[in-house]
Design an enzyme around this catalytic site. Structure first.
Site, PDB file in Angstrom:
ATOM      1  N   ASP A  14       0.843  -1.194   0.000  1.00 42.63           N
ATOM      2  CA  ASP A  14       0.000   0.000   0.000  1.00 42.63           C
ATOM      3  C   ASP A  14       0.886   1.254   0.000  1.00 42.63           C
ATOM      4  O   ASP A  14       1.909   1.294   0.668  1.00 42.63           O
ATOM      5  CB  ASP A  14      -0.915   0.005   1.231  1.00 42.63           C
ATOM      6  CG  ASP A  14      -1.963  -1.104   1.162  1.00 42.63           C
ATOM      7  OD1 ASP A  14      -2.209  -1.619   0.056  1.00 42.63           O
ATOM      8  OD2 ASP A  14      -2.533  -1.450   2.219  1.00 42.63           O
ATOM      9  N   ARG A  37     -16.778 -12.246  -0.395  1.00 38.31           N
ATOM     10  CA  ARG A  37     -15.936 -11.641   0.639  1.00 38.31           C
ATOM     11  C   ARG A  37     -15.949 -10.129   0.470  1.00 38.31           C
ATOM     12  O   ARG A  37     -15.953  -9.621  -0.658  1.00 38.31           O
ATOM     13  CB  ARG A  37     -14.522 -12.186   0.503  1.00 38.31           C
ATOM     14  CG  ARG A  37     -13.546 -11.545   1.426  1.00 38.31           C
ATOM     15  CD  ARG A  37     -12.227 -12.318   1.515  1.00 38.31           C
ATOM     16  NE  ARG A  37     -11.410 -11.642   2.497  1.00 38.31           N
ATOM     17  CZ  ARG A  37     -10.571 -10.658   2.212  1.00 38.31           C
ATOM     18  NH1 ARG A  37     -10.387 -10.269   0.975  1.00 38.31           N
ATOM     19  NH2 ARG A  37      -9.889 -10.061   3.176  1.00 38.31           N
TER      20      ARG A  37
HETATM   21  O1  AKG Z   1      -9.257  -7.444   0.473  1.00 36.78           O
HETATM   22  C1  AKG Z   1      -8.244  -7.458   1.147  1.00 36.78           C
HETATM   23  O2  AKG Z   1      -8.099  -8.185   2.127  1.00 36.78           O
HETATM   24  C2  AKG Z   1      -7.087  -6.563   0.766  1.00 36.78           C
HETATM   25  C3  AKG Z   1      -7.485  -5.230   0.250  1.00 36.78           C
HETATM   26  C4  AKG Z   1      -6.303  -4.382  -0.076  1.00 36.78           C
HETATM   27  O3  AKG Z   1      -5.195  -4.811   0.011  1.00 36.78           O
HETATM   28  C5  AKG Z   1      -6.463  -2.968  -0.509  1.00 36.78           C
HETATM   29  O4  AKG Z   1      -7.609  -2.513  -0.696  1.00 36.78           O
HETATM   30  O5  AKG Z   1      -5.420  -2.299  -0.670  1.00 36.78           O
HETATM   31 FE   FE2 Z   2      -3.690  -3.284  -0.050  1.00 37.92          FE
END
Ligand code: AKG
Ligand code: FE2
Length: 358
Positions: free
Chosen positions: A230, A295
């Site tokens: 991220d 999910r």
């Molecule tokens: O869905 C997830 O567990 C990860 C989501 C993710 O990594 C993000 O939105 O940057």
């Molecule tokens: Fe992420």
């Protein structure tokens, strides 16, 4: 002039036609365009180890040491006793479920523009891969009022209130986690001026990323969200009661982060990696899908004011530990990420000044 995060995306549009959005429910087999192999992502290997991510009780008397250790070894951890009401977690999950359940034509009314960041669409990282991901997303940055009005003409205010309350709690929690993590390295409040007079990081900026991973007919060959780090200081993630999040460690491989009701996952982002001069790794993670249940995940992406220079903290730099990264703004980093994606940190490492980075 002070700019906002959205400005970055105006200068770095992504071209992912919305016609690429699939009708997930009608597909009985995985189309070729959704079938991933190691050729499509070198990291497309199965998970292997039985190691598990640190699970930290924020009311533990040794919490700072635990957070510091988790950040140094994993770049991620799960937390409980975090102070975010479980009712609010239920609310944000309800909002997310209601949003993605809307008919496609309604969701498309709030589609993200090519040069925009807010709204409905496929993952931004999709442009770096040949294959498509088995997911849809919705990004909230700034007020969601306009977009929510398009989605729920009569009920938008109810949903805006949930977002506002969620942001308030997340902002406080992010500041608390930041001090716990940096405190473990001996960094004090006076060392970070931009945290403000009462060290609450009021100037921070954030986005909320809602993700939906529909039921998938052939999950072993599909990818929900491909491996990435991220571009934040910290990310706080809430996942519904369906596993899918996996994190990677060089010496361990991929491990699944099991959902624990009421707990939150915290990821170190690239900017905290830079700030700590590489002491905390930013965690590589991805989302897999399954054939039984949908999910949802709700990520709070937290970073500094977008024009503020971020560089390795002077306290963590000395003759034996020279700065590994130049100073740069979040905005500049996002621009780099839009071009170099997962190679961004190694790319900027070669530059001494952000003036050289394009
Ligand atoms: O869905 C997830 O567990 C990860 C989501 C993710 O990594 C993000 O939105 O940057
Ligand atoms: Fe992420």
């Amino acid at each position: 002039m002070h700019s906002t995060l959205s400005d970055v995306f105006i200068s770095h549009p992504i071209h992912i036609p919305l016609s690429n959005l699939p009708d997930f429910t009608s597909l009985r087999h995985l189309p070729d365009s959704y079938t991933w192999t190691p050729k499509d992502d070198l990291l497309f290997s199965a998970s292997s180890s039985d190691e598990s991510l640190p699970f930290i009780d924020l009311s533990d008397p040794h919490v700072a040491t635990r957070v510091g250790h988790a950040c140094t070894t994993w770049g991620a951890f799960q937390i409980t006793n975090h102070g975010v009401p479980s009712r609010l977690l239920d609310d944000i999950e309800f909002l997310t479920g209601s949003l993605f359940q809307l008919p496609v034509n309604r969701k498309l009314k709030a589609a993200r523009r090519e040069d925009g960041i807010s709204g409905y669409g496929v993952a931004r990282i999709a442009s770096f891969f040949n294959k498509q991901m088995w997911s849809e997303g919705f990004t909230v940055i700034g007020s969601p009022l306009d977009d929510f009005h398009k989605l729920w003409p009569r009920q938008h205010l109810k949903y805006c209130k949930i977002i506002q309350e969620y942001e308030e709690h997340m902002q406080k929690l992010a500041a608390k986690l930041m001090w716990l993590a940096l405190g473990a390295l001996g960094v004090e409040e006076k060392d970070i001026e931009w945290a403000g007079p009462i060290s609450d990081f009021q100037g921070a900026q954030a986005a909320i990323q809602l993700n939906h991973y529909p039921i998938c007919p052939e999950p072993d060959r599909a990818m929900g969200l491909a491996a990435h780090t991220d571009s934040t200081l910290l990310t706080i993630l809430y996942q519904n009661n369906t596993a899918g999040l996996q994190i990677f460690r060089d010496d361990v491989g991929w491990i699944t982060v099991p959902p624990v009701p009421g707990s939150l996952v915290v990821n170190v982002g690239d900017l905290l990696h830079i700030l700590t001069n590489g002491i905390f790794p930013s965690v590589l993670h991805r989302a897999r899908v399954n054939h039984l249940r949908s999910r949802f995940s709700m990520a709070y992406l937290w970073g500094p004011p977008s024009d503020l220079m971020i560089s390795p903290l002077p306290k963590l730099v000395d003759p034996l530990h020279s700065p590994l990264y130049p100073s740069l703004t979040w905005k500049q980093y996002l621009a780099t990420k839009a071009t170099h994606f997962n190679q961004s940190l190694s790319f900027i490492r070669n530059y001494l000044s952000s003036d050289q980075i394009s």
